[in-house]
Design an enzyme around this catalytic site. Structure first.
Site, mmCIF file in Angstrom:
data_model
loop_
_atom_site.group_PDB
_atom_site.id
_atom_site.type_symbol
_atom_site.label_atom_id
_atom_site.label_comp_id
_atom_site.label_asym_id
_atom_site.label_seq_id
_atom_site.Cartn_x
_atom_site.Cartn_y
_atom_site.Cartn_z
ATOM 1 N N THR A 152 73.285 66.394 57.299
ATOM 2 C CA THR A 152 74.597 66.588 56.699
ATOM 3 C C THR A 152 75.381 67.670 57.447
ATOM 4 O OG1 THR A 152 73.632 66.056 54.551
ATOM 5 C CG2 THR A 152 75.810 67.056 54.551
ATOM 6 N N THR A 153 74.718 68.798 57.722
ATOM 7 C CA THR A 153 75.375 69.903 58.428
ATOM 8 C C THR A 153 75.751 69.509 59.845
ATOM 9 O OG1 THR A 153 74.070 71.427 57.087
ATOM 10 C CG2 THR A 153 75.149 72.358 59.017
ATOM 11 N N TYR B 34 76.437 56.379 47.411
ATOM 12 C CA TYR B 34 77.431 55.374 47.043
ATOM 13 C C TYR B 34 76.829 54.160 46.315
ATOM 14 C CZ TYR B 34 81.661 52.541 47.130
ATOM 15 O OH TYR B 34 82.738 51.800 46.751
ATOM 16 N N TYR C 57 65.008 63.863 51.225
ATOM 17 C CA TYR C 57 66.136 64.791 51.061
ATOM 18 C C TYR C 57 66.918 64.380 49.832
ATOM 19 C CZ TYR C 57 70.555 67.194 52.288
ATOM 20 O OH TYR C 57 71.686 67.967 52.277
ATOM 21 N N ARG D 213 76.011 65.296 46.699
ATOM 22 C CA ARG D 213 76.651 64.494 47.744
ATOM 23 C C ARG D 213 76.399 62.992 47.594
ATOM 24 N NH1 ARG D 213 78.617 66.785 52.538
ATOM 25 N NH2 ARG D 213 78.383 69.046 52.691
ATOM 26 N N LYS E 96 63.020 67.974 50.791
ATOM 27 C CA LYS E 96 64.075 68.983 50.711
ATOM 28 C C LYS E 96 64.826 68.667 49.428
ATOM 29 C CE LYS E 96 68.450 70.431 52.808
ATOM 30 N NZ LYS E 96 69.470 70.165 53.867
ATOM 31 N N ILE F 6 65.233 74.737 54.034
ATOM 32 C CA ILE F 6 66.002 74.052 55.076
ATOM 33 C C ILE F 6 67.426 74.551 54.902
ATOM 34 C CG2 ILE F 6 66.767 71.854 56.039
ATOM 35 C CD1 ILE F 6 64.165 70.615 55.086
#
Length: 298
Positions: free
Chosen positions: A46-47, A109, A135, A140, A163, A204
């Site tokens: 994501t980052t 989604y 994750y 999100r 994570k 993380i």
């Protein structure tokens, strides 16, 4: 496979045209490994702006980072998506690039059921030989990977960690009931120390781009039994932990941390649209964070 306790979810540096800046990517890797003490690097998470990286860009990044890291840290490829078949394809290709593990985000989604989540992760894990880190980030993705489903997935031989950005209660439940050797990582910098206290193995991190050295000291202090020192370090770093996401209002990651890197001598470019460039108000707020001011003066 041991990924360590401090893992950085790396930003993707871009040049002025919005293309990957390979020279700066190499400089960033050196900083993360040598100065910030990262034991593993997540690439195209994501980052790293995975939603706006092309398939080929991700593969180029995986190969480039593996080559430049040269075994000094583990390389974890972000290959998860909301398309199971596409995730399987990218995961297989990442394996060919020589990465050490995969980070698989919960499908966004689509809003699958817990059974759908289980089958999604199981299908990807069984398509490769690499260790897999789950994750879970409901803020999100609009779906929470429950503790029960996580523990079910933990029984698969190459699902080795998670994570988790849910509650400390969920994190503690997973840590208490997971098979021996299964690692639980916090995905929230501001909960790093509390997470360790309830059974997490490590973090993380986003903030480790700029305060990784101090975060490693915090973790080491806690593990050595010096809880007071660990708490002191956590309290000192909390302004950065929170400020990189709320500056002074909610600001999408990685916009603030990219600016923080530029303030500390490593310009990595702006984020790609649809993430907007940092505003003057946000930039001033990031520059005002005490731990960053200390780093800027050193």
């Amino acid at each position: 496979m041991e990924f360590g306790r401090l893992i950085t979810a790396m930003v993707t540096p871009f040049d002025n045209e919005g293309n990957i800046d390979w020279t700066t990517t190499e400089r960033l890797l050196e900083r993360l490994i040598v100065e910030e003490k990262s034991e593993s690097i997540v690439v195209a998470g994501t980052t790293g702006e995975s939603p706006t990286l092309t398939h080929n860009e991700k593969l180029e990044l995986f190969s480039f980072v593996v080559n430049k890291v040269a075994g000094r840290a583990k390389v974890i490829a972000g290959t998860g998506s909301n398309n199971t078949r596409a995730s399987i394809e990218l995961s297989k290709e990442a394996e060919q690039c020589g990465v050490d593990g995969l980070l698989l985000v919960t499908p966004y989604y689509n809003k699958p059921s817990q059974e759908g989540l289980y089958l999604h992760f199981k299908s990807i894990a069984e398509s490769v030989k690499l260790p897999v880190i789950l994750y879970n980030v409901e803020s999100r993705t609009a779906v929470n990977l429950s503790a029960q489903t996580t523990l079910r997935l933990a029984e698969l031989p190459n699902v080795v960690a998670t994570k988790d950005c849910a509650s400390l209660e969920q994190l503690a439940t997973i840590a208490a009931n997971a098979p021996e050797g299964f690692r639980v990582y916090s995905g929230d910098d501001s909960a790093a120390l509390p997470a360790l206290a309830v059974g997490a193995y490590g973090i993380i991190s986003v903030a480790s781009h700029v305060v990784g050295k101090e975060m490693k000291q915090m973790i080491d202090s806690y593990l050595a039994g010096d809880v007071a020192q660990a708490a002191k370090l956590h309290q000192e770093l909390l302004t950065v932990f929170k400020g990189l996401f709320y500056c002074p209002h909610p600001t999408p990651n990685p916009v603030p941390v990219k600016h923080a890197l530029s303030l500390t001598g490593l310009p990595v470019g702006s984020a790609r649209l649809p993430l907007a460039p940092i505003t003057s108000e946000e930039a001033a707020f990031v520059a005002s964070l005490p731990p960053l001011q200390k780093r800027m003066q050193s």
